[in-house]
Design a protein around this motif. Sequence first.
Motif, PDB file in Angstrom:
ATOM      1  N   GLY A  55       0.780  -1.229   0.000  1.00  0.00           N
ATOM      2  CA  GLY A  55       0.000   0.000   0.000  1.00  0.00           C
ATOM      3  C   GLY A  55       0.811   1.277   0.000  1.00  0.00           C
ATOM      4  N   ARG A  72      -5.686   0.573   0.156  1.00  0.00           N
ATOM      5  CA  ARG A  72      -6.018  -0.798   0.524  1.00  0.00           C
ATOM      6  C   ARG A  72      -5.939  -0.957   2.035  1.00  0.00           C
ATOM      7  N   ASN A  74      -5.225  -4.157   4.240  1.00  0.00           N
ATOM      8  CA  ASN A  74      -4.876  -5.577   4.200  1.00  0.00           C
ATOM      9  C   ASN A  74      -5.529  -6.370   5.328  1.00  0.00           C
ATOM     10  N   VAL A  79      -9.696  -3.350  -1.246  1.00  0.00           N
ATOM     11  CA  VAL A  79      -9.072  -2.231  -1.938  1.00  0.00           C
ATOM     12  C   VAL A  79     -10.160  -1.220  -2.268  1.00  0.00           C
ATOM     13  N   CYS A  96     -12.208  -4.243 -10.399  1.00  0.00           N
ATOM     14  CA  CYS A  96     -10.980  -4.420  -9.634  1.00  0.00           C
ATOM     15  C   CYS A  96     -10.336  -5.735 -10.060  1.00  0.00           C
TER      16      CYS A  96
END
Length: 124
Positions: A55, A72, A74, A79, A96
């Motif tokens: 990111g 994003r 995680n 995202v 995406c």
Amino acid sequence: QVQLVESGGGLVQAGGSLRLSCAVSGRTFSSYAMGWFRQAPGKEREFVATINWSGDSTYYGDSVLGRFTISRDNAKNTVYLQMNSLKPEDTAVYYCAQSSRRGYTDSRLLYDYWGQGTQVTVSS
């Protein structure tokens, strides 16, 4: 089975904002770069933005630079694409995709998995 599910599309007036989300399951999200692409009727799929696995690195298409922001989370396997100052020419289906690599890329060929897309319509 890898699944990418986009949400957040809709109808907005020019100058407005939308935030797209893409939730990923079935593969270690934090290991791979992610990207957003879009496709308008009668046109080829176009690169919008990409973000690396951690990111901290991003890259944008010229047409959205300065208006869109990719990010994003995680921990949430998600995202995002924050879209500001929307224009009618931003109207498209937004997809995406998850890359096969950790570093970001604007090449469609380096994305293994794709979502089903979400419609964004910007009225003038």
